[in-house]
Design a protein around this motif. Structure first.
Motif, PDB file in Angstrom:
ATOM      1  N   ARG A  85       0.132   2.027   0.093  1.00 46.92           N
ATOM      2  CA  ARG A  85       0.052   0.786   0.875  1.00 46.92           C
ATOM      3  C   ARG A  85      -1.268   0.730   1.641  1.00 46.92           C
ATOM      4  NH1 ARG A  85       5.878   1.521   1.863  1.00 46.92           N
ATOM      5  NH2 ARG A  85       5.512   2.571   3.856  1.00 46.92           N
ATOM      6  N   ASP A  86      -1.767   1.888   2.054  1.00 47.01           N
ATOM      7  CA  ASP A  86      -2.964   1.939   2.889  1.00 47.01           C
ATOM      8  C   ASP A  86      -4.258   2.110   2.101  1.00 47.01           C
ATOM      9  OD1 ASP A  86      -1.277   1.760   5.050  1.00 47.01           O
ATOM     10  OD2 ASP A  86      -1.328   3.896   5.533  1.00 47.01           O
ATOM     11  N   ALA A  87      -4.173   2.369   0.793  1.00 43.56           N
ATOM     12  CA  ALA A  87      -5.357   2.743   0.012  1.00 43.56           C
ATOM     13  C   ALA A  87      -5.976   1.539  -0.691  1.00 43.56           C
ATOM     14  CB  ALA A  87      -4.988   3.798  -1.013  1.00 43.56           C
ATOM     15  N   SER A  88      -7.272   1.338  -0.482  1.00 39.76           N
ATOM     16  CA  SER A  88      -7.967   0.203  -1.095  1.00 39.76           C
ATOM     17  C   SER A  88      -8.142   0.379  -2.601  1.00 39.76           C
ATOM     18  CB  SER A  88      -9.336   0.014  -0.438  1.00 39.76           C
ATOM     19  OG  SER A  88     -10.143   1.172  -0.619  1.00 39.76           O
ATOM     20  N   ASN A  89      -8.066   1.613  -3.092  1.00 40.96           N
ATOM     21  CA  ASN A  89      -8.266   1.883  -4.527  1.00 40.96           C
ATOM     22  C   ASN A  89      -6.945   2.168  -5.242  1.00 40.96           C
ATOM     23  OD1 ASN A  89      -7.994   4.323  -3.137  1.00 40.96           O
ATOM     24  ND2 ASN A  89      -9.322   5.451  -4.565  1.00 40.96           N
ATOM     25  N   ARG A  90      -5.849   1.669  -4.710  1.00 43.51           N
ATOM     26  CA  ARG A  90      -4.545   1.957  -5.321  1.00 43.51           C
ATOM     27  C   ARG A  90      -4.417   1.388  -6.725  1.00 43.51           C
ATOM     28  NH1 ARG A  90      -2.996  -1.507  -0.958  1.00 43.51           N
ATOM     29  NH2 ARG A  90      -2.627  -3.645  -1.666  1.00 43.51           N
ATOM     30  N   GLY A 134       7.698  -1.001   3.592  1.00 45.08           N
ATOM     31  CA  GLY A 134       8.483  -0.073   4.392  1.00 45.08           C
ATOM     32  C   GLY A 134       9.933  -0.509   4.485  1.00 45.08           C
ATOM     33  N   LYS A 135      10.175  -1.810   4.535  1.00 46.66           N
ATOM     34  CA  LYS A 135      11.552  -2.324   4.616  1.00 46.66           C
ATOM     35  C   LYS A 135      12.319  -1.999   3.345  1.00 46.66           C
ATOM     36  CE  LYS A 135      14.175  -6.514   5.617  1.00 46.66           C
ATOM     37  NZ  LYS A 135      14.092  -7.965   5.984  1.00 46.66           N
ATOM     38  N   ARG A 136      11.690  -2.194   2.185  1.00 47.24           N
ATOM     39  CA  ARG A 136      12.341  -1.877   0.911  1.00 47.24           C
ATOM     40  C   ARG A 136      12.576  -0.370   0.794  1.00 47.24           C
ATOM     41  NH1 ARG A 136      15.382  -2.179  -3.637  1.00 47.24           N
ATOM     42  NH2 ARG A 136      14.229  -1.807  -5.570  1.00 47.24           N
ATOM     43  N   GLU A 137      11.619   0.418   1.220  1.00 43.43           N
ATOM     44  CA  GLU A 137      11.760   1.872   1.195  1.00 43.43           C
ATOM     45  C   GLU A 137      12.953   2.310   2.037  1.00 43.43           C
ATOM     46  OE1 GLU A 137       9.021   5.844   2.184  1.00 43.43           O
ATOM     47  OE2 GLU A 137       8.228   3.834   2.553  1.00 43.43           O
ATOM     48  N   ALA A 138      13.066   1.707   3.229  1.00 39.84           N
ATOM     49  CA  ALA A 138      14.172   2.048   4.125  1.00 39.84           C
ATOM     50  C   ALA A 138      15.509   1.670   3.520  1.00 39.84           C
ATOM     51  CB  ALA A 138      13.977   1.343   5.465  1.00 39.84           C
ATOM     52  N   SER A 139      15.574   0.489   2.898  1.00 38.58           N
ATOM     53  CA  SER A 139      16.823   0.037   2.295  1.00 38.58           C
ATOM     54  C   SER A 139      17.278   0.979   1.182  1.00 38.58           C
ATOM     55  CB  SER A 139      16.642  -1.377   1.741  1.00 38.58           C
ATOM     56  OG  SER A 139      17.801  -1.811   1.065  1.00 38.58           O
ATOM     57  N   LEU A 140      16.334   1.423   0.346  1.00 37.60           N
ATOM     58  CA  LEU A 140      16.674   2.362  -0.721  1.00 37.60           C
ATOM     59  C   LEU A 140      17.161   3.693  -0.144  1.00 37.60           C
ATOM     60  CD1 LEU A 140      13.710   1.746  -3.195  1.00 37.60           C
ATOM     61  CD2 LEU A 140      16.120   1.234  -3.637  1.00 37.60           C
ATOM     62  N   ILE A 191      11.515  10.696   6.869  1.00 36.01           N
ATOM     63  CA  ILE A 191      10.194  11.072   7.360  1.00 36.01           C
ATOM     64  C   ILE A 191       9.299  11.328   6.163  1.00 36.01           C
ATOM     65  CG2 ILE A 191       8.847  12.724   8.716  1.00 36.01           C
ATOM     66  CD1 ILE A 191      11.465  13.388  10.234  1.00 36.01           C
ATOM     67  N   GLY A 192       8.371  10.436   5.915  1.00 34.91           N
ATOM     68  CA  GLY A 192       7.441  10.612   4.819  1.00 34.91           C
ATOM     69  C   GLY A 192       6.140  11.223   5.300  1.00 34.91           C
ATOM     70  N   GLY A 193       5.151  11.226   4.422  1.00 35.18           N
ATOM     71  CA  GLY A 193       3.848  11.736   4.814  1.00 35.18           C
ATOM     72  C   GLY A 193       3.067  10.765   5.665  1.00 35.18           C
ATOM     73  N   GLY A 194       3.281   9.449   5.420  1.00 32.71           N
ATOM     74  CA  GLY A 194       2.514   8.447   6.138  1.00 32.71           C
ATOM     75  C   GLY A 194       3.295   7.592   7.093  1.00 32.71           C
ATOM     76  N   SER A 195       4.620   7.541   6.919  1.00 32.30           N
ATOM     77  CA  SER A 195       5.436   6.695   7.782  1.00 32.30           C
ATOM     78  C   SER A 195       6.814   7.301   7.970  1.00 32.30           C
ATOM     79  CB  SER A 195       5.564   5.280   7.187  1.00 32.30           C
ATOM     80  OG  SER A 195       6.261   5.309   5.955  1.00 32.30           O
ATOM     81  N   THR A 196       7.520   6.812   8.975  1.00 31.26           N
ATOM     82  CA  THR A 196       8.897   7.222   9.238  1.00 31.26           C
ATOM     83  C   THR A 196       9.763   5.978   9.255  1.00 31.26           C
ATOM     84  OG1 THR A 196       8.227   9.177  10.495  1.00 31.26           O
ATOM     85  CG2 THR A 196      10.451   8.346  10.885  1.00 31.26           C
ATOM     86  N   GLU A 197      10.854   6.020   8.490  1.00 32.87           N
ATOM     87  CA  GLU A 197      11.750   4.868   8.398  1.00 32.87           C
ATOM     88  C   GLU A 197      13.027   5.145   9.184  1.00 32.87           C
ATOM     89  OE1 GLU A 197       9.922   2.824   6.779  1.00 32.87           O
ATOM     90  OE2 GLU A 197       8.665   4.356   5.858  1.00 32.87           O
TER      91      GLU A 197
END
Length: 292
Positions: A79-84, A104-110, A130-136
């Motif tokens: 989500r944060d990477a310009s070269n994704r 993040g909302k979809r990730e949390a729902s799953l 708890i992920g590497g870049g965000s916490t849901e």
């Protein structure tokens, strides 16, 4: 119908292959895809190369097991990477399916669906991923995604090992401030999912080797979480990597994960956390099966 679900996380790559009535296998490889993204806004060439190599292996596993329907999701680092898009093209070629960038909302729902399906837990239930870049944080009523995870906190505030008392205090204060706006109502049961929580559970249990059957639905007290963070803060990365039940590739970021886990328990007001081995992968695989 056999399906394959792939989760491209900030730190870990995961694959679940499942048939109509049985789980065929789960695979996890730590590649550190999101390392440096917080500072540069880009996925590094090294991280992409290492990750594509792992995903190619996942693709071969799905071929070997006759996977017909495949799905892949990408989360915080992408989500944060310009070269994704460059990365997605390469990943799609080796996986046989192009990754889908999810919010993040979809990730949390799953995560919530995967953790709560088929288990009877006293409600209301709140699931923490708890992920590497965000916490849901997610309940049946809604979710909150906070842009701090084990990789991001390590790079910003806990780059050294051992970490001294002032660094630990600063890291805890930063996470507490970031979580201060989290409010999802009363929580009877806090469930922790994914690699940080399962690794902490294995260490808390003192397992001689990682055992997902022992970890699944085990419990960690908030006191144990604080003790784990303090213990890890006194170790070098090499000493952390030598913990028998811990994947050595998680050694650099598990201290930050423990700090975040403790903050999650505090903001939720939970004395105990139930740790589940079922999460986003299980929910994604169930969705793929439902399409057959």
């Amino acid at each position: 119908m056999t399906v394959g679900a792939v989760d491209i996380g900030t730190n870990s790559m995961r694959l679940l292959i499942i048939g109509p009535a049985t789980e065929i296998g789960r695979w996890v490889e730590v590649t550190g895809l999101g390392e440096g993204v917080d500072a540069t806004g880009r996925l590094s060439e090294r991280a992409m190369s290492d990750t594509i190599e792992v995903l190619a292996g996942f693709g071969r596993l799905m071929d070997r097991h006759g996977v017909i329907r495949r799905g892949a999701i990408a989360t915080s680092a992408c989500r944060d990477a310009s070269n994704r898009e460059e990365f997605f093209e390469k990943a799609g070629a080796v996986l046989g399916v192009r990754p889908v960038l999810i919010s993040g909302k979809r990730e949390a729902s799953l995560a919530y669906t995967g953790a709560t399906s088929g288990v009877d837990l006293p409600g209301p239930v709140l699931v923490s991923d708890i992920g590497g870049g965000s916490t849901e944080f997610v309940t049946s009523r809604g979710s909150v995604s906070v842009d701090i995870g084990s990789v991001r906190l390590t790079e910003r505030h806990l780059p050294r090992r051992p970490a001294d008392a002032s660094e630990m205090t600063e890291a805890r204060q930063v996470v507490a401030e970031m979580f201060s706006g989290v409010s999802l109502g009363a929580c009877q049961t806090l469930v922790g999912v994914a690699g940080t929580w399962t690794s902490l559970a294995a260490m808390s249990l003192g397992l001689p080797v990682y055992d997902r059957n022992r970890v699944h639905l085990s419990r960690i007290s908030s006191t144990d979480l604080a003790g784990l963070a303090d213990r890890l803060s006194r170790l070098t990365v090499e000493e952390t990597a030598a913990i028998p039940s811990l994947d050595p590739k998680r050694a650099k970021v598990i201290l930050a994960g423990a700090v975040i886990a403790g903050a999650v328990a505090r903001v939720v007001g939970a004395d105990t956390v139930v740790v589940s081995e079922h999460d986003t992968l299980d929910a994604l695989a169930a969705e793929l099966l439902a399409l057959s």
